[in-house]
Design an enzyme around this catalytic site. Structure first.
Site, PDB file in Angstrom:
ATOM      1  N   CYS A 154      -8.305  -2.552  -4.132  1.00 37.00           N
ATOM      2  CA  CYS A 154      -7.613  -3.359  -5.139  1.00 37.00           C
ATOM      3  C   CYS A 154      -8.200  -4.776  -5.162  1.00 37.00           C
ATOM      4  O   CYS A 154      -8.592  -5.322  -4.115  1.00 37.00           O
ATOM      5  CB  CYS A 154      -6.134  -3.455  -4.804  1.00 37.00           C
ATOM      6  N   CYS A 158       0.837  -1.212   0.000  1.00 37.50           N
ATOM      7  CA  CYS A 158       0.000   0.000   0.000  1.00 37.50           C
ATOM      8  C   CYS A 158       0.870   1.261   0.000  1.00 37.50           C
ATOM      9  O   CYS A 158       0.510   2.256  -0.638  1.00 37.50           O
ATOM     10  CB  CYS A 158      -0.913   0.017   1.224  1.00 37.50           C
ATOM     11  N   CYS A 208      -5.402   1.659   4.424  1.00 32.38           N
ATOM     12  CA  CYS A 208      -4.272   1.568   3.495  1.00 32.38           C
ATOM     13  C   CYS A 208      -3.167   2.565   3.821  1.00 32.38           C
ATOM     14  O   CYS A 208      -2.067   2.474   3.276  1.00 32.38           O
ATOM     15  CB  CYS A 208      -4.755   1.800   2.054  1.00 32.38           C
ATOM     16  N   CYS A 247      -7.129  -7.602  -2.690  1.00 30.55           N
ATOM     17  CA  CYS A 247      -7.354  -7.319  -1.268  1.00 30.55           C
ATOM     18  C   CYS A 247      -8.808  -6.983  -0.971  1.00 30.55           C
ATOM     19  O   CYS A 247      -9.124  -6.413   0.077  1.00 30.55           O
ATOM     20  CB  CYS A 247      -6.466  -6.169  -0.809  1.00 30.55           C
TER      21      CYS A 247
HETATM   22  S1  SF4 Z   1      -4.798  -2.694  -1.425  1.00 33.57           S
HETATM   23 FE1  SF4 Z   1      -3.603  -4.595  -1.690  1.00 33.57          FE
HETATM   24  S2  SF4 Z   1      -2.881  -4.642  -3.840  1.00 33.57           S
HETATM   25 FE2  SF4 Z   1      -3.632  -2.537  -3.353  1.00 33.57          FE
HETATM   26  S3  SF4 Z   1      -1.808  -1.430  -2.794  1.00 33.57           S
HETATM   27 FE3  SF4 Z   1      -2.704  -2.207  -0.876  1.00 33.57          FE
HETATM   28  S4  SF4 Z   1      -1.764  -4.238  -0.481  1.00 33.57           S
HETATM   29 FE4  SF4 Z   1      -1.287  -3.626  -2.626  1.00 33.57          FE
END
Ligand code: SF4
Length: 242
Positions: free
Chosen positions: A212, A130, A238, A215
């Site tokens: 995303c 993130c 995040c 996730c």
């Molecule tokens: S939500 Fe998941 S895929 Fe997106 S940036 Fe964060 S850890 Fe990475």
């Protein structure tokens, strides 16, 4: 108190108060103001040094802000891991609303990140993923601005219960405006229905909170709407907001 009164009051205070004092005063003045009044204050105060951020979960904030400040810069963090529906919502927003959508890109592509840090970083170290794909790119993109408008709300999560409608973003040393901080999910649903706001079609498939793809999972009826985010990873934010 009207927005005009608030603006006059703030202008009178500018000579003797620094920006953090103005933010603290605005947070009090505007606590009971409507979302539109809060946005009007932000547009009048920061002009073109104001932007909004959009996750493309829906276009509610985009609808609200574009009615007050047409053409507003709208930052979308293109992590490289979005659902196709989210990318489609971004593309539709560009066609439907009078906003300037700016794609904010991470320093590395997904392929470069996997080459340098190994595959599936989101599963091994989601905080780092993130940071690399959301937090650092947004910090970079926000640098030209004095203030940003976000669509976060107090009722979304315990971590967000204390947000103010206007606050000092200590991490980025700028002003953050949360015009719908006081709204409930019912307020959101009513505004979207009454105004025909464009929404991400994943909402119709039991994704009440959309991030995303790796996730985000579907949520069962009655579950916490944000429980589908980073499920099983002990992570709830995040790092963009909290
Ligand atoms: S939500 Fe998941 S895929 Fe997106 S940036 Fe964060 S850890 Fe990475």
């Amino acid at each position: 108190m009207s927005v005009v009164d608030i603006e006059i009051g703030l202008k009178q205070q500018r000579g003797v108060m620094d920006i953090q004092d103005i933010v603290a005063s605005a947070a009090v003045f505007l606590e009971d103001a409507s979302a539109r009044e809060i946005i009007r204050w932000a547009a009048a105060t920061f002009g073109d040094r104001l932007c909004i951020t959009a996750s493309m979960s829906d276009a509610l904030l985009i609808d609200l802000v574009s009615r007050v400040k047409p053409g507003v810069d709208t930052l979308f963090i293109d992590t490289g891991y979005h659902f196709v529906e989210t990318i489609g919502t971004r593309d539709a927003v560009r066609q439907v609303y009078d906003v300037n959508v700016i794609d904010v890109m991470p320093s590395r592509t997904v392929a470069e990140q996997e080459r340098d840090l190994g595959p599936r970083l989101f599963g091994r170290n989601p905080d780092l993923c993130c940071y690399l794909r959301k937090v650092e790119p947004l910090n970079r993109a926000l640098e030209p601005y004095l203030a940003w408008i976000s669509g976060i709300r107090r009722d979304e999560a315990a971590t967000r219960a204390g947000i103010k409608v206007v606050e000092w973003d200590e991490k980025r040393q700028m002003v953050k405006v949360n015009p719908i901080a006081r709204w409930t999910q019912e307020d959101v649903d009513n505004y979207i229905a009454d105004n025909g706001v464009l929404i991400n079609p994943l909402h119709y498939d039991n994704y009440p909170s959309i991030g995303c793809a790796p996730c985000t999972r579907q949520v069962a009826p009655g579950e916490d709407p944000r429980s589908g985010r980073w499920a099983g990873l002990g992570k709830t934010e995040c790092g963009l907001h909290i």
